[in-house]
Design an enzyme around this catalytic site. Structure first.
Site, PDB file in Angstrom:
ATOM      1  N   ASP A  57       0.754  -1.479  -0.225  1.00 54.29           N
ATOM      2  CA  ASP A  57       0.144   0.146   0.023  1.00 54.29           C
ATOM      3  C   ASP A  57       0.652   1.223  -0.172  1.00 54.29           C
ATOM      4  OD1 ASP A  57      -2.111   1.496  -0.130  1.00 54.29           O
ATOM      5  OD2 ASP A  57      -3.290   0.479   1.810  1.00 54.29           O
ATOM      6  N   GLU A 109       3.213   5.159  -3.872  1.00 53.00           N
ATOM      7  CA  GLU A 109       3.233   6.127  -4.273  1.00 53.00           C
ATOM      8  C   GLU A 109       4.345   7.234  -3.757  1.00 53.00           C
ATOM      9  OE1 GLU A 109      -0.108   6.836  -1.698  1.00 53.00           O
ATOM     10  OE2 GLU A 109       0.086   5.444  -3.358  1.00 53.00           O
ATOM     11  N   ASP A 113      -7.643   4.519  -3.974  1.00 52.65           N
ATOM     12  CA  ASP A 113      -9.028   4.617  -2.809  1.00 52.65           C
ATOM     13  C   ASP A 113      -9.979   5.693  -3.690  1.00 52.65           C
ATOM     14  OD1 ASP A 113      -7.798   3.673  -1.257  1.00 52.65           O
ATOM     15  OD2 ASP A 113      -7.504   4.689   0.661  1.00 52.65           O
TER      16      ASP A 113
END
Length: 825
Positions: free
Chosen positions: A401, A404, A474
């Site tokens: 997760d 980035e 998300d």
């Protein structure tokens, strides 16, 4: 006399300048010259790939690419100088350099123009990068006015063609940027820069402008068509390994299972219900509090027996992915070890507070920091703890997760953070490539028995080589967001990165609850319709994974067997499993043949109507998918959140209302069938001619699907998980109307022996004129390979039952023992 001398001197100077401007140096890879104070290099990396480098004269340019792994081939090319141009031509592409202004035109070998640099389109502007003298760089091109371009990553703009767009490229939660595009003219362009970059396209020019660069560095590739361009991009940046077979089954997840008992019970429940499932995902905070963020250890007392949890899941014939992040809390040993070696970056990241409250209580800062993934020693440390704390327990894969990574409350000085490769600004967009690559490389070093599988939230060019499937972040639980996922996934695939998925049902779904986390949304008819349609779309993506917050997504949350929504969900999951032989064989076409699983229609059809089509696609090369992306039974609710405000758990004022809905009603939608072939309605077998729009009758439990004439599709057995049954009794479906071919691929399923040639293929060829199916000899061997089996060959026709059910009457039952055989139908 003085005037005459002056004119002669001026003429001599101009002649000398012209002579200098038109000189060039031949190199092993191409040519090098200096034009208008700019050094220009053209290098052939292969007959199809040309590298262009430009930098200010007097300087130098040395760079080890993070994305490019290809070493330049020994390519034959010719040089032809004419007046003010130099032409370099390989067997596949021609690059013409203008010696006056330094611009380059790319052509086919027969002179057809592909892409032109804009005259004087290279711009260098002095830039101070955290104390290092460098440049901001721009290169402009001129595209044809009717040209369509695709790529740039995962973009949430709803567009298929990216003409007339401005895109600011800095990796974030829901937009994953790849500085690459390809054209419907059959070429691609990779801008090899990792700093914040602006892509701009308008009728006058198309450009990349990057904040930091010692020089311009890009690769032009000629592939003739979309598949060819993708093949060149992978040749340049890396090939795609095979994923484990079990990753192509159904995956259940949520934010978050709060104990090991809850996690295991979900798997047990699916087994008790007889609903197929291959994996479950354990989200964050199994490590405990935020000060131990990403500790890669089960410190939460609700996970006191992790080995038992993993064993229980494996004993239920399921697999486990677990959440790991790009940052560490201050009380973790990873943080302490990296802190001492200056391997942490200082900017705000998730979670900001040590307390689980919203908004973050900054009286209790978490101290969580992102690690320097550009540093090879830091990647070693990351794996050391991952291996010891999790991999050694038998966890099957990684949910990486925030790759980035999360960058909150942005301040320009944050980019001044020093990394192993310079400022964070200089390498910012390549962060996901480095952190994902670090895990892949280390796991490959220690094990060949388990294929690396990484589910990740961000990507950059070249990430396809690291066993990673990227999801779209998300995203909101809205119809508008569902619509945007189709072109987002297709454009990402057109960058050469084939594995992509999305949170089925959308991530932020609290607007469908009576209060933000009471779970009532699963009985809200508005959400039920959205979820079913998203699930049906997800069944035709490379990974079928249900996940989100606010509303639990397990099938039993939506009702029970015999109820419309439950049955629709179960039917869709079973459909996915029936297609596993088709899907796994297409995965091999990706690895072995540079193919793509999600295919924009422009890849396969010369039909102007599909060039900018953003709501249909091919899954493999046989199945046309036309997802239902508009509400048909309930109002479309407008839900306004984003990846930051979505975490605000206060009751929203725009809660959707639960209304009584009759989901048994039949509806309709318009579907366009591409020209150049005939199409079969998957559910009825009704045949249509391509090149027309039809009104398709729809039901809540069916996604509009069409099979291309000439398709040969293997149909798998009914199973509870991917490896439950061998493929010893497959149904082979023939959709007549054109010649067709399909190669069935099999291997050991979850190791790298296929790289040593341990796999087998069987090719089915349909001759439509002779109505004959030829089955090739079985080629190759591997441990556990079937040596004999049955093929139930069916020629699909209108009077058959729905093809999602076993046919009562089969055209031919073939006993196959590995030798070539021909069947007349």
């Amino acid at each position: 006399m003085i005037q005459k001398v002056y004119l002669l001197s001026l003429l001599f100077c101009l002649t000398s300048l012209n002579s200098i401007a038109q000189s060039y140096e031949k190199t092993n890879l191409g040519v090098k010259t200096s034009i208008n104070s700019t050094v220009v290099e053209i290098q052939f990396y292969s007959p199809e790939i040309v590298r262009v480098i430009k930098y200010p004269a007097g300087g130098s340019f040395e760079k080890k690419s993070l994305s490019v792994v290809k070493v330049a081939e020994n390519t034959k090319f010719t040089i032809d100088k004419k007046d003010t141009t130099v032409s370099l031509k390989s067997q596949s592409v021609e690059a013409v350099l203008n010696l006056n202004d330094g611009s380059i035109n790319f052509k086919t070998v027969d002179g057809k123009s592909l892409l032109n640099e804009k005259n004087s389109g290279a711009v260098f502007t002095n830039f101070d990068d955290a104390g290092s003298k460098t440049y901001s760089i721009t290169q402009s091109f001129v595209l044809d006015k009717k040209e369509s371009i695709y790529g740039l990553g995962i973009l949430q703009n709803g567009k298929m063609s990216q003409r007339n767009q401005k895109v600011h490229m800095v990796q974030n939660n829901t937009w994953d940027f790849v500085t690459f595009f390809q054209s419907d003219k059959g070429y691609g362009l990779f801008w090899d820069n990792y700093s914040p970059t602006d892509f701009s396209d308008n009728p006058e020019e198309t450009s990349f402008k990057s904040e930091v660069g010692d020089g311009i560095d890009y690769y032009f590739m000629s592939g003739k068509n979309a598949d060819g361009v993708i093949a060149e991009m992978r040749d340049l940046t890396g090939q795609v390994p095979m994923f484990p077979k079990w990753t192509f089954g159904f995956w259940q997840s949520k934010e978050r299972y709060k104990s090991q008992n809850e996690t295991v019970e979900v798997v047990k429940k699916y087994r008790d219900l007889g609903v197929p499932l291959d994996g479950i995902i354990q989200d964050w905070q199994y490590w405990g509090d935020n000060y131990h963020w990403n500790g890669m250890n089960f410190l939460n007392p609700e996970f006191s027996k992790p080995q038992q949890m993993i064993d229980d899941i494996h004993n239920l014939n399921a697999h486990l992915l677990i959440s790991i992040w790009s940052s560490f809390g201050p009380k973790t040993p990873q943080f302490q070890e990296m802190k001492a070696k200056n391997m942490l970056m200082d900017f705000q990241t998730w979670p900001q507070s040590g307390k689980e409250t919203w908004p973050p209580d900054m009286n209790f800062p978490s101290g969580v920091q992102v690690y320097d993934a550009y540093n090879p020693e830091a990647r070693d440390i990351y794996w050391k703890y991952l291996n010891k704390g999790l991999f050694s327990l038998g966890i099957d894969g990684w949910w990486m997760d925030s790759t980035e990574p999360d960058h909150l409350d942005f301040k320009p000085k944050d980019f001044d953070n020093k990394t192993f490769l310079g400022s964070f600004r200089k390498v910012r967009n390549a962060y996901p490539l480095m952190t994902v690559g670090g895990v892949y490389d280390h796991q490959r070093e220690v094990s060949s028995d388990k294929r690396v599988f990484i589910l990740t939230r961000s990507a950059f060019a070249g990430q396809q080589r690291y066993g990673a499937n990227t999801w779209s972040g998300d995203v909101n639980s809205t119809w508008d967001m569902l619509r945007k996922q189709i072109p987002a996934g297709l454009n990402f695939s057109l960058c050469g990165i084939p594995y992509w998925n999305t949170d089925i049902g959308g991530f932020f779904a609290g607007a469908y609850n009576k209060s933000w986390n009471d779970g009532s949304g699963s009985r809200n008819s508005s959400y039920q319709e959205l979820y079913v349609r998203w699930l049906q779309f997800g069944a035709f993506t490379p990974m079928m994974r249900s996940h989100g917050t606010d509303i639990p997504r397990e099938i039993y949350q939506f009702g029970k067997k015999g109820e419309t929504i439950y049955d629709a969900i179960e039917k869709t999951i079973n459909l996915r499993y029936a297609l596993l032989p088709y899907i796994y064989s297409n995965a091999w076409k990706i690895t072995n043949g540079q193919s793509s699983m999600m295919r924009a229609l422009m890849m396969d059809f010369e039909d102007d109507k599909v060039k900018d089509m953003n709501n249909e696609y091919l899954f493999g090369q046989s199945i046309l998918v036309a997802p239902i992306i508009n509400a048909q039974y309930t109002p479309e609710a407008v839900v306004k959140t984003n990846e930051d405000t979505g975490w605000n758990k206060k009751d929203a004022s725009d809660k959707t209302k639960t209304v009584a809905v009759d989901f048994s009603q039949k509806k309709s939608k318009k579907v366009y069938l591409p020209a150049g072939t005939e199409w079969y309605d998957f559910w009825t077998n009704k045949k249509y001619k391509g090149g027309q729009e039809i009104d398709q009758e729809t039901r809540i439990d069916e996604i509009p699907l069409y099979i291309k004439a000439g398709s040969v599709i293997p149909w798998g057995p009914k199973v509870q998980y991917a490896d439950e049954k061998k493929w010893d009794n497959l149904e082979i479906r023939i959709y007549e109307g054109a010649d067709g071919e399909f190669t069935l691929y099999e291997d050991e399923g979850d190791n790298y022996n296929y790289e040593k040639g341990k796999y087998a293929t069987i090719t089915f060829k349909w001759d439509d004129l002779k109505k004959t199916l030829s089955i090739s000899e079985q080629k190759g061997t591997f441990k556990g390979m079937l040596t004999q089996r049955k093929f139930n060959v069916v020629k699909v026709s209108l009077n058959q039952k729905q093809p999602d059910k076993a046919s009562e009457k089969l055209d031919k039952v073939v006993d196959y023992k590995g030798s070539k055989i021909s069947i007349k139908l």
